[in-house]
Write an enzyme that holds these catalytic residues in place. Structure first.
Site, PDB file in Angstrom:
ATOM      1  N   ARG A  66       0.854  -1.190   0.000  1.00  0.00           N
ATOM      2  CA  ARG A  66       0.000   0.000   0.000  1.00  0.00           C
ATOM      3  C   ARG A  66       0.889   1.238   0.000  1.00  0.00           C
ATOM      4  NH1 ARG A  66      -5.101  -1.135  -1.552  1.00  0.00           N
ATOM      5  NH2 ARG A  66      -6.030  -2.778  -0.299  1.00  0.00           N
ATOM      6  N   GLU A  94     -13.551 -10.082  -6.382  1.00  0.00           N
ATOM      7  CA  GLU A  94     -12.280  -9.778  -5.714  1.00  0.00           C
ATOM      8  C   GLU A  94     -11.622 -11.015  -5.108  1.00  0.00           C
ATOM      9  OE1 GLU A  94     -10.517  -6.998  -5.800  1.00  0.00           O
ATOM     10  OE2 GLU A  94     -12.051  -6.003  -7.002  1.00  0.00           O
ATOM     11  N   PRO A 116     -15.566   7.573   9.514  1.00  0.00           N
ATOM     12  CA  PRO A 116     -16.639   8.544   9.357  1.00  0.00           C
ATOM     13  C   PRO A 116     -16.284   9.977   9.720  1.00  0.00           C
ATOM     14  CG  PRO A 116     -17.022   7.190  11.283  1.00  0.00           C
ATOM     15  CD  PRO A 116     -15.842   6.599  10.562  1.00  0.00           C
ATOM     16  N   GLY A 117     -15.099  10.219  10.245  1.00  0.00           N
ATOM     17  CA  GLY A 117     -14.681  11.580  10.530  1.00  0.00           C
ATOM     18  C   GLY A 117     -14.362  12.365   9.269  1.00  0.00           C
ATOM     19  N   GLU A 142      -3.535  -4.204 -12.327  1.00  0.00           N
ATOM     20  CA  GLU A 142      -2.150  -3.851 -12.629  1.00  0.00           C
ATOM     21  C   GLU A 142      -1.389  -3.326 -11.411  1.00  0.00           C
ATOM     22  OE1 GLU A 142      -0.416  -0.248 -15.084  1.00  0.00           O
ATOM     23  OE2 GLU A 142      -1.310  -1.744 -16.414  1.00  0.00           O
ATOM     24  N   GLU A 144      -1.834  -4.105  -8.253  1.00  0.00           N
ATOM     25  CA  GLU A 144      -1.834  -4.977  -7.085  1.00  0.00           C
ATOM     26  C   GLU A 144      -0.517  -5.735  -6.963  1.00  0.00           C
ATOM     27  OE1 GLU A 144      -6.431  -5.998  -6.165  1.00  0.00           O
ATOM     28  OE2 GLU A 144      -5.562  -7.099  -7.832  1.00  0.00           O
TER      29      GLU A 144
END
Length: 182
Positions: A66, A94, A116-117, A142, A144
């Site tokens: 990530r 997925e 949710p902030g 692509e 991942e």
């Protein structure tokens, strides 16, 4: 309007950006308590997540790079819900793309807001069982960078408690499924 929803009054939209996966807006709002101010929000179509469980009781996760955190996180397979797509269709696709398995049985675990902030993103969580390994899994996206890993529920709980890098949607979904797994 769904239970618990009280929409603010939009006074002015100051900034809007349309991105590939989400939109970003800065709005001047009047909240239900009459407070006024500017708030930023990421508008996201939502995501769907699967907890794949093998016949032996192992959980299939992915260790995925990530860029935003500059490293790899342990996650359950998940993806963005496309426009007009049912979340179960999203997660069915997925799980095949990310793990190379399909599931014959699906159980909805629940749904929850991720952050949710500052975002309206909702996650739809499912448990996937009666898995079959696909002979030829579909191509991954692509961008991942994924490694498939297998954990027992106990091993995953230990990893979470030890502070290993596991994303929030996977932790939340695991604890929704925990009574069914242990």
């Amino acid at each position: 309007m769904p239970l618990g929803r009280e929409l603010p009054q939009l006074l002015k939209q100051r900034l809007f950006y349309k991105g590939r996966k989400f939109d970003f807006e800065v709005n001047r709002l009047r909240l239900p308590n009459q407070a006024e101010g500017e708030w930023e929000c990421i508008r996201h179509p939502g995501g769907a997540l699967a907890i794949p469980v093998t016949a032996e009781g192992k959980l299939i996760l992915v260790r995925q790079y990530r860029f935003a955190v500059g490293g790899r996180l342990l996650e359950f397979p998940a993806g963005t819900v496309e426009v007009s797509e049912d979340p179960l269709a999203t997660v069915t696709r997925e799980i095949q793309e990310e793990t190379g398995y399909s599931a014959a049985t699906w159980q909805k675990l629940g749904e929850f807001f991720l952050a949710p902030g500052y975002s309206d993103e909702i996650i739809y969580a499912y448990m996937a069982t009666d898995l079959q390994k696909l002979e030829k899994p579909p191509n991954q996206d692509e961008d991942e960078d994924i490694e498939i890993v297998f954990y027992t529920p106990e091993q995953l709980e230990q990893a979470i408690m030890a502070g290993e890098p596991v994303d929030a949607k996977s932790i939340s979904s695991f604890f929704l499924a925990r009574p069914l797994l242990m």
